[in-house]
Structures are given as C-alpha cells and as structure tokens.
Design a protein around this motif. Structure first.
Motif, PDB file in Angstrom:
ATOM      1  N   MET B  10       1.448  -2.503  -1.878  1.00  0.00           N
ATOM      2  CA  MET B  10       2.368  -3.618  -2.121  1.00  0.00           C
ATOM      3  C   MET B  10       2.243  -4.107  -3.560  1.00  0.00           C
ATOM      4  N   GLN B  11       1.013  -4.192  -4.013  1.00  0.00           N
ATOM      5  CA  GLN B  11       0.784  -4.632  -5.393  1.00  0.00           C
ATOM      6  C   GLN B  11       1.451  -3.681  -6.373  1.00  0.00           C
ATOM      7  N   ARG B  12       1.268  -2.401  -6.127  1.00  0.00           N
ATOM      8  CA  ARG B  12       1.871  -1.433  -7.052  1.00  0.00           C
ATOM      9  C   ARG B  12       3.389  -1.437  -6.912  1.00  0.00           C
ATOM     10  N   HIS B  13       3.835  -1.652  -5.704  1.00  0.00           N
ATOM     11  CA  HIS B  13       5.280  -1.741  -5.457  1.00  0.00           C
ATOM     12  C   HIS B  13       5.906  -2.840  -6.312  1.00  0.00           C
ATOM     13  N   ILE B  14       5.208  -3.955  -6.391  1.00  0.00           N
ATOM     14  CA  ILE B  14       5.714  -5.069  -7.184  1.00  0.00           C
ATOM     15  C   ILE B  14       5.855  -4.696  -8.657  1.00  0.00           C
ATOM     16  N   ASP B  15       4.984  -3.812  -9.099  1.00  0.00           N
ATOM     17  CA  ASP B  15       5.077  -3.374 -10.489  1.00  0.00           C
ATOM     18  C   ASP B  15       5.991  -2.156 -10.648  1.00  0.00           C
ATOM     19  N   GLY B  16       6.657  -1.782  -9.589  1.00  0.00           N
ATOM     20  CA  GLY B  16       7.540  -0.617  -9.677  1.00  0.00           C
ATOM     21  C   GLY B  16       6.774   0.681  -9.860  1.00  0.00           C
ATOM     22  N   ASP B  17       5.604   0.750  -9.289  1.00  0.00           N
ATOM     23  CA  ASP B  17       4.712   1.876  -9.538  1.00  0.00           C
ATOM     24  C   ASP B  17       4.646   2.871  -8.366  1.00  0.00           C
ATOM     25  N   LEU B  18       5.461   2.676  -7.370  1.00  0.00           N
ATOM     26  CA  LEU B  18       5.387   3.573  -6.201  1.00  0.00           C
ATOM     27  C   LEU B  18       6.472   4.641  -6.262  1.00  0.00           C
ATOM     28  N   ASN B  19       6.128   5.837  -5.768  1.00  0.00           N
ATOM     29  CA  ASN B  19       7.179   6.836  -5.601  1.00  0.00           C
ATOM     30  C   ASN B  19       7.827   6.637  -4.230  1.00  0.00           C
ATOM     31  N   ALA B  20       8.824   7.452  -3.953  1.00  0.00           N
ATOM     32  CA  ALA B  20       9.603   7.248  -2.731  1.00  0.00           C
ATOM     33  C   ALA B  20       8.729   7.383  -1.480  1.00  0.00           C
ATOM     34  N   GLU B  21       7.843   8.353  -1.511  1.00  0.00           N
ATOM     35  CA  GLU B  21       7.012   8.605  -0.334  1.00  0.00           C
ATOM     36  C   GLU B  21       6.084   7.415  -0.069  1.00  0.00           C
ATOM     37  N   GLU B  22       5.489   6.931  -1.145  1.00  0.00           N
ATOM     38  CA  GLU B  22       4.592   5.781  -0.984  1.00  0.00           C
ATOM     39  C   GLU B  22       5.367   4.542  -0.524  1.00  0.00           C
ATOM     40  N   THR B  23       6.548   4.405  -1.060  1.00  0.00           N
ATOM     41  CA  THR B  23       7.357   3.255  -0.665  1.00  0.00           C
ATOM     42  C   THR B  23       7.664   3.292   0.826  1.00  0.00           C
ATOM     43  N   SER B  24       8.012   4.458   1.316  1.00  0.00           N
ATOM     44  CA  SER B  24       8.372   4.506   2.731  1.00  0.00           C
ATOM     45  C   SER B  24       7.127   4.315   3.611  1.00  0.00           C
ATOM     46  N   ARG B  25       5.989   4.809   3.118  1.00  0.00           N
ATOM     47  CA  ARG B  25       4.758   4.547   3.887  1.00  0.00           C
ATOM     48  C   ARG B  25       4.493   3.043   3.971  1.00  0.00           C
ATOM     49  N   MET B  26       4.673   2.387   2.840  1.00  0.00           N
ATOM     50  CA  MET B  26       4.442   0.946   2.816  1.00  0.00           C
ATOM     51  C   MET B  26       5.405   0.230   3.757  1.00  0.00           C
ATOM     52  N   LEU B  27       6.673   0.596   3.645  1.00  0.00           N
ATOM     53  CA  LEU B  27       7.674  -0.095   4.451  1.00  0.00           C
ATOM     54  C   LEU B  27       7.463   0.160   5.943  1.00  0.00           C
ATOM     55  N   ASP B  28       7.031   1.370   6.278  1.00  0.00           N
ATOM     56  CA  ASP B  28       6.714   1.660   7.684  1.00  0.00           C
ATOM     57  C   ASP B  28       5.705   0.661   8.219  1.00  0.00           C
ATOM     58  N   HIS B  29       4.661   0.500   7.431  1.00  0.00           N
ATOM     59  CA  HIS B  29       3.598  -0.409   7.873  1.00  0.00           C
ATOM     60  C   HIS B  29       4.109  -1.851   7.946  1.00  0.00           C
ATOM     61  N   VAL B  30       4.763  -2.250   6.876  1.00  0.00           N
ATOM     62  CA  VAL B  30       5.246  -3.632   6.818  1.00  0.00           C
ATOM     63  C   VAL B  30       6.205  -3.929   7.972  1.00  0.00           C
ATOM     64  N   GLY B  31       6.950  -2.879   8.371  1.00  0.00           N
ATOM     65  CA  GLY B  31       7.916  -3.054   9.446  1.00  0.00           C
ATOM     66  C   GLY B  31       7.307  -3.490  10.763  1.00  0.00           C
ATOM     67  N   HIS B  32       6.060  -3.077  11.006  1.00  0.00           N
ATOM     68  CA  HIS B  32       5.484  -3.476  12.286  1.00  0.00           C
ATOM     69  C   HIS B  32       4.236  -4.344  12.141  1.00  0.00           C
ATOM     70  N   CYS B  33       3.954  -4.773  10.896  1.00  0.00           N
ATOM     71  CA  CYS B  33       2.789  -5.646  10.694  1.00  0.00           C
ATOM     72  C   CYS B  33       3.268  -6.952  10.072  1.00  0.00           C
ATOM     73  N   PRO B  34       3.438  -7.970  10.888  1.00  0.00           N
ATOM     74  CA  PRO B  34       3.973  -9.241  10.379  1.00  0.00           C
ATOM     75  C   PRO B  34       3.115  -9.841   9.273  1.00  0.00           C
ATOM     76  N   ASP B  35       1.808  -9.658   9.378  1.00  0.00           N
ATOM     77  CA  ASP B  35       0.937 -10.218   8.343  1.00  0.00           C
ATOM     78  C   ASP B  35       1.239  -9.605   6.983  1.00  0.00           C
ATOM     79  N   CYS B  36       1.338  -8.301   6.976  1.00  0.00           N
ATOM     80  CA  CYS B  36       1.611  -7.636   5.699  1.00  0.00           C
ATOM     81  C   CYS B  36       3.019  -7.960   5.221  1.00  0.00           C
ATOM     82  N   ALA B  37       3.933  -8.080   6.150  1.00  0.00           N
ATOM     83  CA  ALA B  37       5.297  -8.448   5.759  1.00  0.00           C
ATOM     84  C   ALA B  37       5.284  -9.807   5.065  1.00  0.00           C
ATOM     85  N   ALA B  38       4.507 -10.718   5.625  1.00  0.00           N
ATOM     86  CA  ALA B  38       4.417 -12.051   5.024  1.00  0.00           C
ATOM     87  C   ALA B  38       3.786 -11.969   3.642  1.00  0.00           C
TER      88      ALA B  38
END
Lengths: 182, 341
Positions: B10-38
C-alpha cells in the motif's frame, strides 16, 4: 528545472548567471526550510544561509549529481543542524501561515486532513523521517532523488518514508478522534 | 499474504511504485480485509493532504536580501575557498564596496533596485550605502514605482518585505491562493526581467490576521463555536496545487499498525548516533546527519545498543533468523562490523 547552461555559466564565474540561478531555486530552498523548521524566521535564515553556501560552493557541484538534489542536500543539512541546536524552542504557533479561504466543497470532501494539522504532525516526526517526507511531498522527489540528497541507501529512504506516513496517519487519526474537528 | 506485507504494498502503491501484478495482489487483499481497506483509505487521504500542503513562498526575495553580502564575497570567491570564513564575517571596506557597485551596476535591473529598496525599507533613508545615489539614478523611474509598492507593503504591517517589483501575475499557484506571511507581496523569481512596471496589483485581499486560527486552536466545549471555524479552516487548506504523480485509490476504514519503537543512542562524545530501525543497525554522524554505516539486511533482530565510554565503538545484540544470539561490534574508526571481542 534549472538549465544546465546556466549552471555551467555560473560555475565558469559568470556572476549574473549565478544570481539568476539563485533566483530560480530560491523558492524551493525556502519551502524545504519552512517545512523542516516549522518556523518562518528560522526558515528565512536557513534559506539565506543555503543560498550563500550555494553561491560559494557552486564550483564544487559535479554534473553526475542532479542539481536539485545537490541543492536540497545543502539546505537540509543546514536545517538539520539548526533544529538540533534549538529544538526545544521550535514553534509553529509564533508565525502562523495565513491561509486564503476557498469555497471548494468538493475539495473538502476529498481531503480529510487540514494542512495545518499535517504541518504540526510533520513537526513531531524524528528529523530524518521529517526530511524524507518534505523532500517527497514538497519537492516531489522520487525515492532515488531523496537517497541522493540525503546520502542514504534506497531501502532506508523507503523505510523512513513508510514509517513517517504511518506515524503521521496515527497522529492525524488520533487528532480527529480527539473530536477537535467536530 | 498477510496484512504486514500488504502494508508495504500500500505504501509503495501510494508512491506509484507498484506494477500491475502487485497492484492486483494488493487490491485482492484489500477487497476482503476491512482493516487494510481502512488503512489504505487513510494513507491515501494523508498522501493527498501532503501533496496539497501550501507551496509557501518567502515574504521577500531572499536573493535580493543577500545580494549585498554576495558582493562582498566576490573578491574572494574567485580565488581561494579557504578564505570563506573570513569573507562571511568581514565587511570589506572600500575595495569591496566599489567592486560591488560595479557589478550591481551591471545587473542594473530588478536586483539592484530591490537591494536599494530593501535597504530603504529596513534602515530608512539614512541607511543608504555608499554609491547608492548612483544606483538610484540608474534605476530611474522604476524606483518610484517600487517605493509605492514598498509603502503599501509596509502599511499592511509586514516590516521586512522588500517587494522587488511586485509582479504578481505569474505562474505560481500562490497567486491564486496566496499563502503569504502578512500582506507582503511575494515577487516570483524572474531572473532576467529588467523592468517591472505593473506595480501594486496584489490581487488577493491582503489576508487579515488570523481570526479563524484562534478559534480553531482553542476549541471550546460549546459546539457552535468550534464547528464554524473548523469548517472554514478546512476550506482553507485547499490549495489548487495537486501534483500529478500519485494515483488515487478508493475504499475506506481502520487498523493500527504500531511498529516497535526504534532504539536510538548517542555516543558519549555526541558525535555519533546509533539507531535500530526496522531490524537494521545504523550509525549516523551527528554533525551532518549522514549515514556512516548500516548493517547488512540479512534478517534477524537487533537491539541493545551500547557505546564504549570513549565513543570509539558501539556494540549491539544480534539474533539471527535461527535464534542464535551474538554480540556485534562496530568500530567507528573503521566503520566495519565484527563479532564483539
């Protein structure tokens, strides 16, 4: 972005070029000093000191470094030195910024944290965390540019930045929960 | 993938440092983890707030303010750097003054005028330096204009403003949303401009003292009082400045990521600062803050920094990934790490 030709001319002893160059970087130098020191007068002093140092040291700038990272290295060193010397008295309240009100409801929804809260929170960070945040957000530096400016390894820059954001997020969250914002 | 790993993404995402694969991994997790989404929402808000911090500008031109000093430097700067300290402190009498007016004369434009104006403003007419009469003549009618501006700035209670020229209509965002100290004009740096005639056009209402601030700073218990000023303070923060680099992310809510505190121990002589940060041992010089040494990032845990009394070395405890404990020793003269003797 300072023109390489201008830098070359300044290094070659062209005084007008050097003064022009200083004018181009004056604001970026001040901005860093302001957010690092959180104090207008200190920032003015530090920025002037940095400009004078740049004036005298321009000959030692080498092209392999980016000019703006070289400039920021100078100003951050001066600021770090300053706030180590007079940390306890650093105050953000003495010289408040005056913010122009803007009617922007949409913006209000988008941005949850007020600038001043953020500025105060930045002031609570340890010096390296603070420096990394300022270079990242007030100079729009990349990880690499921050690393070059501060002479830190890339991984250290990232961990400072990530940690700084976590700390800020906790500070600001606490602040909001404190009910100050109603 | 656990939440801690996602935090880094998430931190790297904020800096625009993720590739597509990493982004989708992050979003997968965030999608079902309310804490991380917050957390993601909060970090995103924070980052946006940081991007929108006002691009403050100095209340007067710093270069103009140091120009006279730079003149003094001139004679030395060409030659030895070693002379540096001397130059800072010693105002060189006539020789430097003459040289200075020569080259300021060459600048002839804004810089010289501004320097004069600054001196006028700070010291009043009695403070005019040698040779300034000539400079004023050179400056000609522009000076009159500048005087007017200066006066205006002065009337608005900003004592140190030099306001060299006061051309306000330039690229800076601060023109739209002036973030100025007091009501001084803030000339943008315009190196080559030689005349600046559009004077006194400061568009923004010179901002009044800080009525809102006070209310906001001391929230009283009574509801009405605090809500109003807060709201306007909120509105105030919106600079038009939205740097473009970082992508913006949606979803919301809360999780506390409390990291263990760093260890930080100064050497007895105050010249070194030993730090343990996220498992790494680091050694900084206190004089310039540079990193002198960093332990290899080979996992494990580090703690228990202890300095030798004479500040010649520092030790700490290292527990490797297998749980083997050892003492490490860093000699500051070598800046190398070895097992403690």
């Amino acid at each position: 972005m300072v023109e390489p030709a201008l830098i070359k001319a300044a290094q070659a002893g062209d005084r007008e070029a050097l003064v022009s160059l200083l004018r181009e970087i004056e604001h970026q130098v001040y901005r860093t000093a302001y957010y690092l020191l959180n104090h207008e007068q200190d920032a003015l002093d530090a920025a002037q000191e940095a400009l004078i140092r740049i004036y005298t040291k321009i000959g030692s700038y080498e092209e392999k470094a980016q000019f703006r990272t070289w400039v920021q290295r100078i100003v951050t060193n001066i600021c770090i030195d300053k706030f180590r010397r007079k940390r306890p008295s650093v105050s953000i309240d003495e010289h408040e910024l005056v913010f122009q009100a803007r009617d922007n409801v949409e913006g209000e929804v988008l941005s949850a944290y007020a600038a001043e809260e953020i500025r105060e929170a930045i002031g609570k960070l340890p010096e390296h965390h603070r420096t990394v945040v300022v270079l990242r957000y007030l100079q729009d530096f990349s990880y690499n540019e921050i690393a070059d400016s501060l002479g830190l390894p890339l991984n250290t820059v990232k961990s400072y930045l990530f940690r700084a954001r976590q700390q800020l997020q906790v500070l600001l969250h606490d602040y909001q929960k404190g009910g100050v914002r109603g | 993938m656990n939440c801690e790993e996602v935090m880094e993404l998430m931190q790297r995402h904020i800096d625009g440092d993720l590739n597509a694969e990493e982004t989708s991994r992050m979003l997968d997790h965030v999608g079902h983890c309310p804490d991380c989404a917050a957390m993601l929402q909060r970090l995103t808000n924070l980052s946006r707030g940081l991007e929108q911090l006002p691009r403050v500008v100095p209340p007067y031109s710093l270069v103009d303010a140091i120009l006279p000093q730079l003149g003094d430097w001139e004679t030395e700067a060409a030659g030895a750097e070693a002379a540096e300290e001397q130059v800072v402190t010693a105002p060189r009498a006539r020789r430097a003054a003459r040289k200075r007016s020569e080259w300021i004369g060459r600048l002839a434009g804004v810089g010289a005028i501004a320097a004069v104006v600054l001196l006028l403003l700070i010291g009043g007419p009695n403070f005019l330096p040698m040779g300034s009469a000539d400079r004023s003549k050179e400056a000609g009618s522009d000076l009159n204009n500048d005087r007017i501006t200066t006066k205006m700035a002065g009337d608005n209670g900003s004592p140190a403003a030099s306001s060299s020229g006061a051309n306000m209509g330039d690229r800076s965002v601060t023109t739209d949303s002036p973030v100025t100290f007091g009501a001084s004009t803030s000339p943008e740096d315009e190196p080559s401009a030689s005349t600046k005639k559009d004077v006194g056009t400061n568009p923004g209402d010179p901002t009044s003292p800080h009525p809102d601030r006070n209310a906001a700073a001391s929230p009283s218990a009574s509801g009405d009082q605090t809500v109003e000023p807060r709201a306007s303070a909120d509105a105030q923060e919106k600079g038009p400045h939205v740097p473009s680099t970082n992508p913006v992310t949606p979803p919301p809510t809360a999780m506390i990521m409390q990291q263990p505190p760093d260890e930080e121990v100064l050497s007895p002589d105050g010249q070194w600062r030993a730090v343990i940060l996220e498992g790494l041992f680091q050694l900084f010089r206190t004089d310039d803050g540079t990193l002198a040494y960093e332990s290899p990032s080979n996992g494990g845990k580090r703690s228990g920094i202890v300095w030798k009394e004479d500040s010649s070395a520092v030790t700490y405890t290292y527990v490797d990934a297998d749980g083997n404990k050892s003492f490490r020793y860093v000699d500051v003269s070598e800046l190398k790490e070895k097992p403690a003797p």
